[in-house]
Design a protein around this motif. Sequence first.
Motif, PDB file in Angstrom:
ATOM      1  N   SER A  92      -2.627 -35.698  -5.211  1.00 11.02           N
ATOM      2  CA  SER A  92      -2.593 -36.462  -3.616  1.00 11.02           C
ATOM      3  C   SER A  92      -2.279 -37.991  -3.834  1.00 11.02           C
ATOM      4  N   VAL A  93      -1.782 -37.860  -5.205  1.00 10.23           N
ATOM      5  CA  VAL A  93      -0.867 -38.961  -5.804  1.00 10.23           C
ATOM      6  C   VAL A  93       0.407 -38.830  -4.977  1.00 10.23           C
ATOM      7  N   LEU A  94       0.776 -37.603  -5.718  1.00 10.40           N
ATOM      8  CA  LEU A  94       2.856 -37.309  -5.861  1.00 10.40           C
ATOM      9  C   LEU A  94       3.221 -36.369  -5.655  1.00 10.40           C
ATOM     10  N   GLY A  95       2.493 -35.927  -4.322  1.00 12.58           N
ATOM     11  CA  GLY A  95       2.963 -35.417  -3.292  1.00 12.58           C
ATOM     12  C   GLY A  95       3.052 -35.839  -2.222  1.00 12.58           C
ATOM     13  N   GLY A  96       2.874 -34.549  -0.719  1.00 15.39           N
ATOM     14  CA  GLY A  96       2.845 -35.186   1.057  1.00 15.39           C
ATOM     15  C   GLY A  96       3.995 -34.864   1.016  1.00 15.39           C
ATOM     16  N   ALA A  97       3.896 -34.735   2.512  1.00 16.70           N
ATOM     17  CA  ALA A  97       5.091 -34.051   3.357  1.00 16.70           C
ATOM     18  C   ALA A  97       6.869 -34.123   3.135  1.00 16.70           C
ATOM     19  N   GLY A  98       7.404 -33.080   2.963  1.00 16.60           N
ATOM     20  CA  GLY A  98       9.066 -33.681   2.649  1.00 16.60           C
ATOM     21  C   GLY A  98       9.206 -33.226   0.786  1.00 16.60           C
ATOM     22  N   LYS A  99       7.901 -33.272  -0.145  1.00 20.24           N
ATOM     23  CA  LYS A  99       8.044 -33.118  -1.238  1.00 20.24           C
ATOM     24  C   LYS A  99       8.342 -31.441  -1.850  1.00 20.24           C
ATOM     25  N   VAL A 100       8.476 -31.229  -2.937  1.00 18.75           N
ATOM     26  CA  VAL A 100       9.016 -30.113  -2.820  1.00 18.75           C
ATOM     27  C   VAL A 100       8.148 -30.509  -4.860  1.00 18.75           C
ATOM     28  N   VAL A 101       7.281 -29.472  -4.767  1.00 26.77           N
ATOM     29  CA  VAL A 101       6.844 -29.287  -6.080  1.00 26.77           C
ATOM     30  C   VAL A 101       7.246 -27.774  -7.142  1.00 26.77           C
ATOM     31  N   PRO A 102       8.152 -27.838  -7.636  1.00 24.05           N
ATOM     32  CA  PRO A 102       8.095 -26.363  -8.390  1.00 24.05           C
ATOM     33  C   PRO A 102       7.569 -26.132  -9.603  1.00 24.05           C
ATOM     34  N   ASN A 103       7.574 -24.140 -10.054  1.00 26.45           N
ATOM     35  CA  ASN A 103       6.546 -24.754 -11.327  1.00 26.45           C
ATOM     36  C   ASN A 103       7.254 -22.946 -11.555  1.00 26.45           C
ATOM     37  N   ASN A 104       6.566 -22.827 -12.651  1.00 24.22           N
ATOM     38  CA  ASN A 104       7.267 -21.203 -12.709  1.00 24.22           C
ATOM     39  C   ASN A 104       6.315 -19.923 -12.452  1.00 24.22           C
ATOM     40  N   THR A 105       5.107 -20.387 -11.787  1.00 25.34           N
ATOM     41  CA  THR A 105       4.557 -19.705 -10.916  1.00 25.34           C
ATOM     42  C   THR A 105       2.666 -20.340 -10.597  1.00 25.34           C
ATOM     43  N   HIS A 106       2.603 -21.196  -9.217  1.00 27.11           N
ATOM     44  CA  HIS A 106       1.505 -21.523  -9.126  1.00 27.11           C
ATOM     45  C   HIS A 106       0.558 -21.430  -9.046  1.00 27.11           C
ATOM     46  N   PHE A 107      -0.304 -21.059  -9.295  1.00 29.82           N
ATOM     47  CA  PHE A 107      -1.448 -20.392  -9.551  1.00 29.82           C
ATOM     48  C   PHE A 107      -2.156 -20.615  -7.615  1.00 29.82           C
ATOM     49  N   ASP A 108      -3.515 -19.836  -7.473  1.00 31.64           N
ATOM     50  CA  ASP A 108      -4.091 -20.462  -6.371  1.00 31.64           C
ATOM     51  C   ASP A 108      -4.288 -21.393  -5.974  1.00 31.64           C
ATOM     52  N   THR A 109      -5.225 -22.322  -6.684  1.00 31.34           N
ATOM     53  CA  THR A 109      -5.432 -23.374  -6.540  1.00 31.34           C
ATOM     54  C   THR A 109      -4.455 -24.461  -6.464  1.00 31.34           C
ATOM     55  N   THR A 110      -3.107 -24.075  -7.495  1.00 32.25           N
ATOM     56  CA  THR A 110      -2.406 -25.548  -7.418  1.00 32.25           C
ATOM     57  C   THR A 110      -1.819 -25.521  -6.173  1.00 32.25           C
ATOM     58  N   ARG A 111      -1.421 -24.623  -6.092  1.00 33.12           N
ATOM     59  CA  ARG A 111      -0.929 -23.938  -4.632  1.00 33.12           C
ATOM     60  C   ARG A 111      -0.904 -24.309  -3.274  1.00 33.12           C
ATOM     61  N   ALA A 112      -2.929 -24.584  -3.220  1.00 31.32           N
ATOM     62  CA  ALA A 112      -3.145 -25.006  -2.630  1.00 31.32           C
ATOM     63  C   ALA A 112      -2.890 -26.761  -2.578  1.00 31.32           C
ATOM     64  N   ASN A 113      -2.992 -27.202  -3.246  1.00 28.18           N
ATOM     65  CA  ASN A 113      -3.675 -28.420  -3.671  1.00 28.18           C
ATOM     66  C   ASN A 113      -2.161 -29.071  -3.415  1.00 28.18           C
ATOM     67  N   VAL A 114      -1.087 -27.909  -3.762  1.00 30.18           N
ATOM     68  CA  VAL A 114       0.213 -28.749  -3.498  1.00 30.18           C
ATOM     69  C   VAL A 114       0.733 -28.653  -2.139  1.00 30.18           C
ATOM     70  N   GLU A 115       0.056 -27.769  -1.381  1.00 29.49           N
ATOM     71  CA  GLU A 115       0.553 -27.780   0.039  1.00 29.49           C
ATOM     72  C   GLU A 115      -0.590 -28.369   1.132  1.00 29.49           C
ATOM     73  N   TYR A 116      -2.079 -29.120   0.646  1.00 26.70           N
ATOM     74  CA  TYR A 116      -2.451 -29.850   1.204  1.00 26.70           C
ATOM     75  C   TYR A 116      -2.013 -30.765   1.826  1.00 26.70           C
ATOM     76  N   THR A 117      -1.012 -31.198   0.485  1.00 28.03           N
ATOM     77  CA  THR A 117       0.161 -32.898   0.581  1.00 28.03           C
ATOM     78  C   THR A 117       0.765 -32.951   2.277  1.00 28.03           C
ATOM     79  N   GLY A 118       0.955 -31.424   2.394  1.00 27.03           N
ATOM     80  CA  GLY A 118       2.354 -31.501   3.187  1.00 27.03           C
ATOM     81  C   GLY A 118       3.508 -31.183   2.132  1.00 27.03           C
ATOM     82  N   ALA A 119       2.945 -31.171   1.333  1.00 29.43           N
ATOM     83  CA  ALA A 119       4.603 -30.405   0.085  1.00 29.43           C
ATOM     84  C   ALA A 119       4.595 -28.766   0.458  1.00 29.43           C
TER      85      ALA A 119
END
Length: 460
Positions: free
Chosen positions: A113-140
């Motif tokens: 919520s603090v660091l995400g947002g539309a247009g942002k990209v968060v790389p990970n080795n592999t996001h798990f389900d809640t991680t992915r969902a919380n990233v995508e919920y911000t539009g990232a």
Amino acid sequence: MDAPEFRTIIEPFRIHSVEPLRMTTPEQRRAAVRSAGYNLFQVHAQDVIVDLLTDSGTGAMSRDQWAALQHGDESYAGSPSYFIFRDAVRELFPFEHVIPTHQGRAAERILFSVLGGAGKVVPNNTHFDTTRANVEYTGALALDLVCGAALDAISTYAFKGDMDLEALEALLQERGDDVPLVMMTITNNSGGGQPVSLANLHAVRDICDRHGKPLFLDACRFAENAWFIREYEPGHADREVPDIVREIAGLADGMTMSAKKDPMGNIGGWLAMDDDDLARRCRDLLVLTEGFPTYGGLAGRDLEALAQGLREVVHHDYLRYRIRSTAYLGESLRDAGIPVVTPIGGHAVYIDARAMLPGIPPLQYPGQSLAVALYEAGGVRTCEIGTAMFGRQPDGSEVPAARDLVRLAIPRRTYTQSHMDYVIEACRHVAAHADRLTGYRIVEEPPTLRHFTAVFEPVA
């Protein structure tokens, strides 16, 4: 007389109390899963014999953790239990700011919520389900950059959770301004419970430094990852696990934690970092949605139980038993001809449902089919990690996931070897009748994290 060497690795604990299991019949289980919309998350726990749905919050607390509950102080602000918890976290993860949350996804929600947002990209080795969902919920965009070996289910490479360094470098060169942080999940849950090497973590740290990006850990299975480093990465065989954990932490700028995994809790989590300004902004959200900064949605007794769990999880006797008992299940399934992801991970065994059920196309969810069959056959509840979980895209379209797996996640200090032998028999029975299984379709689903509540039906 020379010291004897025994092959059997026993549980490094004795059973202090027991919980009864309700033994059901196949007819009762078929009725239960049908009424649950063929979604194992919706099956009542009393209708499950061996519950391998998740290792999150399902483990058994120790005698000393139960005693720690009695020591908990429930003061709203400034509870001494918080400082006991904070110091236990810092003993392994020496970050300046330790922010408790009620579980890991709350830490993820606050951070993104603090660091995400539309247009942002968060790389990970592999996001798990809640991680992915919380990233995508911000539009990232949640981007997976796992190493190539991870895509080969039978590869014997020991660190298939590693980040693809070339892909990370390319992303930061091309879209560096859009990347607020880099994440590493240890161990890599969605990728088969595979560990990340220290060498890879050092290399990711170097890339982040060159591009001025913070590195955060999704560290909920940190102790298991450290044990794999000790066992398989050259130069670390004689190190103590806490020492390896501290080196891992020293490579990062912060972390999210579900304390329902390796910290041995039934509830809890935290967010930690060194950046003062980021911590202030995260605490502002914490107070709004979780609670005061010295309890963060947890009772004082929970904080004290987690502090004790952090001391116990890094014991070598425990980790040796934990990793070997998981391998026992995985190796037994492999020897029975059931395709599993190898090497066997730390917290779970992953059956390759797409390989086991080649006649069921990915968009008919072979992982869901296999998971339902295991429950109907033996009352063994597992979790699909595949197209049902990850196939739906942010734009509403659906594509096959990279793999369709069924995860058998083993709760900590909960089941015995005879339980695992029963699971092996159930898996062998289903494998012998795999050609009879049918695919599934989704008839009702929510917009996010659909696998928790979706309603399925068999394909005729």
